[in-house]
Design an enzyme around this catalytic site. Structure first.
Site, PDB file in Angstrom:
ATOM      1  N   HIS A  39      49.914  18.551  52.239  1.00  0.00           N
ATOM      2  CA  HIS A  39      49.657  17.102  52.070  1.00  0.00           C
ATOM      3  C   HIS A  39      49.337  16.739  50.623  1.00  0.00           C
ATOM      4  O   HIS A  39      49.171  15.563  50.317  1.00  0.00           O
ATOM      5  CB  HIS A  39      48.499  16.601  52.953  1.00  0.00           C
ATOM      6  CG  HIS A  39      48.798  16.660  54.410  1.00  0.00           C
ATOM      7  ND1 HIS A  39      48.177  15.860  55.337  1.00  0.00           N
ATOM      8  CD2 HIS A  39      49.665  17.416  55.114  1.00  0.00           C
ATOM      9  CE1 HIS A  39      48.639  16.137  56.550  1.00  0.00           C
ATOM     10  NE2 HIS A  39      49.545  17.094  56.427  1.00  0.00           N
ATOM     11  N   THR A  44      46.476  -9.952  36.583  1.00  0.00           N
ATOM     12  CA  THR A  44      45.257 -10.691  36.974  1.00  0.00           C
ATOM     13  C   THR A  44      45.491 -11.410  38.297  1.00  0.00           C
ATOM     14  O   THR A  44      45.501 -12.634  38.378  1.00  0.00           O
ATOM     15  CB  THR A  44      44.865 -11.688  35.872  1.00  0.00           C
ATOM     16  OG1 THR A  44      46.029 -12.453  35.544  1.00  0.00           O
ATOM     17  CG2 THR A  44      44.350 -10.981  34.640  1.00  0.00           C
ATOM     18  N   ASP A  71      51.270  26.157  62.282  1.00  0.00           N
ATOM     19  CA  ASP A  71      51.185  24.900  61.523  1.00  0.00           C
ATOM     20  C   ASP A  71      49.783  24.700  60.951  1.00  0.00           C
ATOM     21  O   ASP A  71      49.284  23.589  60.916  1.00  0.00           O
ATOM     22  CB  ASP A  71      51.582  23.732  62.450  1.00  0.00           C
ATOM     23  CG  ASP A  71      51.630  22.399  61.730  1.00  0.00           C
ATOM     24  OD1 ASP A  71      51.827  22.396  60.503  1.00  0.00           O
ATOM     25  OD2 ASP A  71      51.464  21.361  62.389  1.00  0.00           O
ATOM     26  N   ASP A 126      59.153  17.077  60.136  1.00  0.00           N
ATOM     27  CA  ASP A 126      58.877  15.978  59.204  1.00  0.00           C
ATOM     28  C   ASP A 126      57.834  16.441  58.196  1.00  0.00           C
ATOM     29  O   ASP A 126      57.170  17.464  58.397  1.00  0.00           O
ATOM     30  CB  ASP A 126      58.380  14.726  59.948  1.00  0.00           C
ATOM     31  CG  ASP A 126      57.078  14.973  60.708  1.00  0.00           C
ATOM     32  OD1 ASP A 126      56.933  16.062  61.298  1.00  0.00           O
ATOM     33  OD2 ASP A 126      56.198  14.084  60.705  1.00  0.00           O
ATOM     34  N   GLU A 166      55.286  14.441  63.618  1.00  0.00           N
ATOM     35  CA  GLU A 166      53.918  14.976  63.679  1.00  0.00           C
ATOM     36  C   GLU A 166      53.012  14.343  62.633  1.00  0.00           C
ATOM     37  O   GLU A 166      51.850  14.059  62.889  1.00  0.00           O
ATOM     38  CB  GLU A 166      53.932  16.500  63.490  1.00  0.00           C
ATOM     39  CG  GLU A 166      52.626  17.164  63.910  1.00  0.00           C
ATOM     40  CD  GLU A 166      51.579  17.257  62.804  1.00  0.00           C
ATOM     41  OE1 GLU A 166      50.424  17.557  63.123  1.00  0.00           O
ATOM     42  OE2 GLU A 166      51.906  17.001  61.627  1.00  0.00           O
ATOM     43  N   GLU A 167      53.555  14.107  61.444  1.00  0.00           N
ATOM     44  CA  GLU A 167      52.721  13.557  60.366  1.00  0.00           C
ATOM     45  C   GLU A 167      52.462  12.066  60.562  1.00  0.00           C
ATOM     46  O   GLU A 167      51.808  11.442  59.744  1.00  0.00           O
ATOM     47  CB  GLU A 167      53.384  13.793  58.999  1.00  0.00           C
ATOM     48  CG  GLU A 167      53.623  15.261  58.651  1.00  0.00           C
ATOM     49  CD  GLU A 167      52.348  16.061  58.376  1.00  0.00           C
ATOM     50  OE1 GLU A 167      51.248  15.564  58.659  1.00  0.00           O
ATOM     51  OE2 GLU A 167      52.474  17.202  57.904  1.00  0.00           O
ATOM     52  N   ASP A 176      54.014  23.305  55.241  1.00  0.00           N
ATOM     53  CA  ASP A 176      53.688  22.357  56.326  1.00  0.00           C
ATOM     54  C   ASP A 176      54.897  21.478  56.607  1.00  0.00           C
ATOM     55  O   ASP A 176      55.040  20.425  56.040  1.00  0.00           O
ATOM     56  CB  ASP A 176      52.473  21.525  55.901  1.00  0.00           C
ATOM     57  CG  ASP A 176      52.045  20.521  56.955  1.00  0.00           C
ATOM     58  OD1 ASP A 176      52.467  20.645  58.101  1.00  0.00           O
ATOM     59  OD2 ASP A 176      51.285  19.593  56.607  1.00  0.00           O
TER      60      ASP A 176
HETATM   61  N1  LIG Z   1      49.629  20.587  59.788  1.00  0.00           N
HETATM   62  C1  LIG Z   1      49.094  19.665  60.703  1.00  0.00           C
HETATM   63  C2  LIG Z   1      48.797  18.359  60.031  1.00  0.00           C
HETATM   64  O1  LIG Z   1      48.871  18.272  58.823  1.00  0.00           O
HETATM   65  N2  LIG Z   1      48.515  17.331  60.817  1.00  0.00           N
HETATM   66  C3  LIG Z   1      48.219  16.030  60.332  1.00  0.00           C
HETATM   67  C4  LIG Z   1      48.438  15.090  61.468  1.00  0.00           C
HETATM   68  C5  LIG Z   1      48.365  13.639  61.078  1.00  0.00           C
HETATM   69  C6  LIG Z   1      47.886  12.663  61.842  1.00  0.00           C
HETATM   70  N3  LIG Z   1      48.048  11.533  61.153  1.00  0.00           N
HETATM   71  C7  LIG Z   1      48.623  11.806  60.032  1.00  0.00           C
HETATM   72  N4  LIG Z   1      48.842  13.107  59.994  1.00  0.00           N
HETATM   73  C8  LIG Z   1      46.798  15.966  59.814  1.00  0.00           C
HETATM   74  O2  LIG Z   1      46.536  15.106  58.945  1.00  0.00           O
HETATM   75  O3  LIG Z   1      45.941  16.733  60.259  1.00  0.00           O
HETATM   76 ZN   LIG Z   2      51.875  20.402  59.948  1.00  0.00          ZN
HETATM   77 ZN   LIG Z   3      50.703  18.087  57.863  1.00  0.00          ZN
END
Ligand SMILES: NCC(=O)N[C@@H](Cc1c[nH]cn1)C(=O)O
Ligand SMILES: [Zn+2]
Ligand SMILES: [Zn+2]
Length: 475
Positions: free
Chosen positions: A446, A331, A196, A101, A167-168, A133
């Site tokens: 990100h 507004t 990662d 993801d 994961e994200e 990533d």
């Molecule tokens: N590459 C790892 C990463 O980017 N992890 C994210 C995990 C996360 C947790 N909540 C949203 N994202 C990070 O922000 O560290």
């Molecule tokens: Zn990652």
């Molecule tokens: Zn990430």
């Protein structure tokens, strides 16, 4: 044992095909945090399966249930992709984790190119969401298997893949699956490798033995039953946004100090030997300035900056849902706003000892406002910090592999970001976990214009493949 020359030759010869494959992966907008993209996240799991199966990897798509949405509805969670290649009892078994993801990305955020079309520039940088990533590394593992299988090179280890699609967004469903499968799918694993995270700069490879944890919060302030006209109701009612902005201003100072009382007492004390480690890492303040594109570093002291990222907590304000943000001059008095912030956790902070301090503090501050609006605070997701013992054959193998491929000894670092599953692999499976990054510190994970350099993609693929050969012979 260095990787066979045939392997290295194959990787170099297939550079263009590997870039095209990364392009296919980037083109699937598998944004886990956006419900409208959930079908794309699920599609991505199918794409990975379609690459692994022809190479002889036994693939299972493990259903991990449903995700509850804030409105009470449910969305299917993307499956965790399990893959198995080899079961030779005389070989070590390496567990490879990656995530398929990605973070959200819109051209309007400031991308110079379509984020879901991998776009090379003339310096060989490959721009696209997920390039570094974590689709680049994930596809690299597949390229490595392909090189071995098609060239008849014996894989020196058995491989288990654990590839997740959330994961994200807090890795929902994964911890329970690992717990359930610890004596099943994961039983034979000897060590874990996760690709990662990133180098500290653009020149020195590193191995990473720690990550920060995270507690992600939303502060919900609601008042009127609907959005209001500010001319009719301004200075007439308590405004949710005014309350929220005040609360958010009480969380962190402009110089990065967390304002919540008691959090600093939870942080593990710094020893002299640990302090010395930050001095030896190849890192300069200009590295940060280049990565962020401005001279805005909090301190002039290299060790302070490194400790700020690696061993101290941080609190960041991320956004306000429900606030007016479009062009023009609407507004409006928004009826309900949700402020989002997160705290990166370090040893010995845990979501359990941090949550009560955060929640009490915010309710106390809200009481001081004497507002008639309603406040609710939620921890959306949380994960603990993790640290490994780098004096382990898993790390020694990675050091040798790095020296062979990059002709440099890697730095040993801790990562400021969070990969919650690291701790689960370590605690539940009792395995040594290694983070072996591919990308550079300026990749912009990100962020807008995320990229992976072709050099890092190709040499990183050689590094990960060489690492597999080194673990086979390192004790
Ligand atoms: N590459 C790892 C990463 O980017 N992890 C994210 C995990 C996360 C947790 N909540 C949203 N994202 C990070 O922000 O560290
Ligand atoms: Zn990652
Ligand atoms: Zn990430």
């Amino acid at each position: 044992m260095p990787a066979p020359a045939k392997f290295i030759t194959y990787i170099d010869a297939h550079k263009d095909a590997f870039i095209a494959r990364l392009g296919e992966a980037v083109a699937i907008p598998s944004v886990s945090g956006d419900p409208s993209h959930r079908p794309d996240v699920i599609k991505m799991s199918g794409y990975i399966k379609s690459l692994l199966e022809p190479l002889g990897v036994k693939v299972e798509l493990k259903d991990v249930g449903m995700e509850k949405q804030p409105d009470g509805s449910e969305l299917p969670l993307p499956p965790v992709v399990f893959g198995t290649l080899g079961d030779d009892p005389n070989k070590k078994t390496v567990l490879l984790y990656a995530h398929y993801d990605v973070q959200p990305a819109l051209v309007s955020d400031g991308w110079n190119t379509d984020p879901f079309k991998l776009t090379p520039d003339k310096e060989g940088r490959l721009f696209g969401r997920g390039s570094t990533d974590d689709k680049g590394p994930l596809i690299a593992w597949i390229n490595i298997v392909e090189a071995h299988v098609t060239q008849g090179i014996e894989l020196p280890v058995n491989i288990k893949f654990c590839l997740e699609g959330m994961e994200e967004s807090g890795s929902e469903g994964l911890d329970d699956l690992i717990e359930k499968e610890k004596d099943g799918f994961f039983k034979s694993c000897d060590c874990v490798c996760i690709c990662d995270n990133y180098w500290m700069n653009d020149r020195t490879p590193c191995l990473t033995y720690g990550v920060r944890g995270m507690s992600y919060y939303r502060i919900i302030v609601s008042g009127p039953a609907r959005d209001l006209h500010s001319g009719l109701f301004g200075n007439t009612v308590h405004e949710p946004m005014t309350d929220l902005i005040l609360l958010m201003s009480k969380l962190v100072t402009p110089s990065g100090e967390i304002m919540i009382p008691g959090l600093d007492k939870l942080v593990a004390p710094l020893t002299d030997s640990e302090k010395k480690r930050y001095e030896t890492i190849d890192f300069a303040l200009t590295d940060i300035e280049e990565q962020v594109g401005a001279k805005i570093v909090l301190s002039d002291d290299k060790s302070q900056v490194l400790m700020g990222r690696m061993r101290n907590p941080s609190l960041s304000l991320h956004g306000i849902e429900g606030a007016f943000y479009g062009p023009g001059a609407k507004t409006v008095i928004p009826a309900k706003v949700q402020g989002k912030f997160s705290i990166r956790l370090v040893p010995n902070m845990t979501p359990e000892n941090v949550d009560p301090l955060v929640i009490k503090y915010l309710y106390d501050e809200f009481a001081k406002l004497k507002s008639k609006n309603t406040l609710k605070i939620e921890n959306i997701h949380a994960g603990k910090a993790w640290m490994a013992d780098p004096d382990h054959w898993n790390y020694r193998a990675a050091i040798k592999a790095t020296e062979e491929v990059y002709k440099k000894t890697p730095d040993l670092t801790r990562e400021g970001g969070s990969i919650p599953v690291t701790l689960t692999f370590a605690d539940v499976l009792g395995l040594n976990v290694l983070l072996l990054p591919m990308g550079r510190g300026d990749d912009g994970a990100h962020s807008t214009n995320e990229k992976l350099d072709t050099f890092n993609y190709i040499e990183g693929t050689k590094l990960l493949g060489t690492y597999l050969h080194e673990i086979a012979v390192t004790n």
